[in-house]
Write an enzyme that holds these catalytic residues in place. Structure first.
Site, mmCIF file in Angstrom:
data_model
loop_
_atom_site.group_PDB
_atom_site.id
_atom_site.type_symbol
_atom_site.label_atom_id
_atom_site.label_comp_id
_atom_site.label_asym_id
_atom_site.label_seq_id
_atom_site.Cartn_x
_atom_site.Cartn_y
_atom_site.Cartn_z
ATOM 1 N N HIS A 31 -6.482 -11.598 -27.965
ATOM 2 C CA HIS A 31 -7.297 -12.555 -27.673
ATOM 3 C C HIS A 31 -7.088 -13.778 -28.406
ATOM 4 O O HIS A 31 -7.101 -15.030 -28.300
ATOM 5 C CB HIS A 31 -8.832 -12.058 -27.549
ATOM 6 C CG HIS A 31 -9.259 -11.266 -26.689
ATOM 7 N ND1 HIS A 31 -9.207 -9.877 -27.133
ATOM 8 C CD2 HIS A 31 -9.380 -11.246 -25.561
ATOM 9 C CE1 HIS A 31 -9.678 -9.122 -26.118
ATOM 10 N NE2 HIS A 31 -9.743 -9.997 -25.233
ATOM 11 N N LYS A 50 -0.578 -10.239 -20.287
ATOM 12 C CA LYS A 50 -0.916 -8.723 -20.254
ATOM 13 C C LYS A 50 -1.243 -8.334 -18.963
ATOM 14 O O LYS A 50 -1.212 -7.248 -18.381
ATOM 15 C CB LYS A 50 -1.623 -8.440 -21.418
ATOM 16 C CG LYS A 50 -2.716 -7.166 -21.331
ATOM 17 C CD LYS A 50 -2.049 -5.691 -21.739
ATOM 18 C CE LYS A 50 -2.881 -4.708 -21.720
ATOM 19 N NZ LYS A 50 -4.063 -4.590 -20.818
#
Ligand code: PAF
Length: 284
Positions: free
Chosen positions: A40, A152
């Site tokens: 993140h 991802k």
């Protein structure tokens, strides 16, 4: 280190972003469900490189979880997340409640075809409608110039690009590369569910992706390379949901003329479901 401005309401966030927009600043949004890890944080850094003001949203979205999934158990740690975002100098954090996002009487859905078909949708048929709904709401709440999502969740990224284009939402969508642990495992908030033995075994997932690409590069027929990959995972203790090769941008089935492809995998180790993917460019 400055603590970001925290907004719990759409009205509060809008007023803040509106002022930034009027002063000509470029605004980026990074939607997350919290439990922030280096993956993140790399999205946040990418956003900071492209914008003057970065908003991170943290919202564990109930509409993308089925009743049997881990909504209640999903890791939540707002204090630690905000501390990490403070260190990066993030400007604003949107932290809505479920009631703010889905008030009483809420009755709207967003349903996406195309890239949402197959792969994740086979075992999680509710998932992309929930993601499309919440991402539409988050984007419309902030109206940033751009929003960044991790590769991802590659199918999710394709689905978001599809509905943003179809609904003429005037926001650029950018994908950012997957961040991996030293042994290759893609970073994910759900990796913390893995016990020590399964955590060691989990490195087989990215290894099989790499081996499968090597086999394809060496000219092994696609069906054989995928079969071998599935067997390697099963032998390594995984229960395989899919290991598939798809057209990279649309996720449609491909033919011999398709050059840019994506190899995608989902498999369970015990109760923990892991996903991953890598690109493959076919030599012409
Ligand atoms: O990838 C995620 O974390 C979530 O699916 C998203 C895009 C924030 C929507 O809830």
């Amino acid at each position: 280190m400055t603590r970001p401005r925290i907004f719990e309401t759409i009205a509060g966030l809008r007023a803040d972003v509106e002022a930034a927009r009027r002063s000509g600043r470029r605004i980026a949004m990074v939607p997350t469900m919290g439990a922030l890890h280096e993956g993140h944080l790399s999205l946040v850094r990418a956003a900071q490189a492209k914008a003057d003001l970065v908003i991170v949203s943290i919202f564990v979205n109930p509409t993308q979880f089925a009743p049997n999934e881990d909504f209640d158990a999903y890791p939540r740690d707002n204090d630690s997340d905000i501390a990490k975002l403070s260190e990066l100098g993030v400007d604003a954090v949107f932290l809505p409640t479920v009631g703010e996002m889905y008030p009483k009487g809420f009755a709207t859905g967003v349903s996406v075809g195309g890239p949402s078909q197959g792969l994740e949708s086979v075992t999680r048929p509710h998932f992309f409608n929930g993601v499309a709904l919440v991402v539409t709401k988050l984007l419309l709440a902030a109206l940033p110039d751009l929003a960044i999502f991790g590769e991802k969740d590659y199918q999710q990224l394709c689905v978001i690009r599809q509905f943003v284009r179809d609904l003429n939402i005037p926001i650029e969508i950018e994908g950012a590369p997957t961040v991996r642990e030293d042994d290759g495992l893609a970073m994910s908030s759900r990796n913390r569910y893995l016990g020590p033995d399964d955590r060691k075994r989990a490195a087989l997932l990215p290894a099989v992706l790499r081996e499968t690409l090597q086999a394809l590069d060496a000219g092994t027929p696609v069906a054989d390379a995928l079969d071998r990959g599935r067997s390697r995972l099963t032998d390594g203790g995984f229960e395989v949901d899919y290991l598939e090769l798809r057209t990279a941008d649309t996720l449609a089935p491909f033919d011999d003329a398709t050059r840019e492809l994506r190899l995608l995998v989902a498999a369970k180790l015990g109760a923990t479901r892991l996903i991953d993917n890598i690109p493959w460019s076919r030599a012409s």
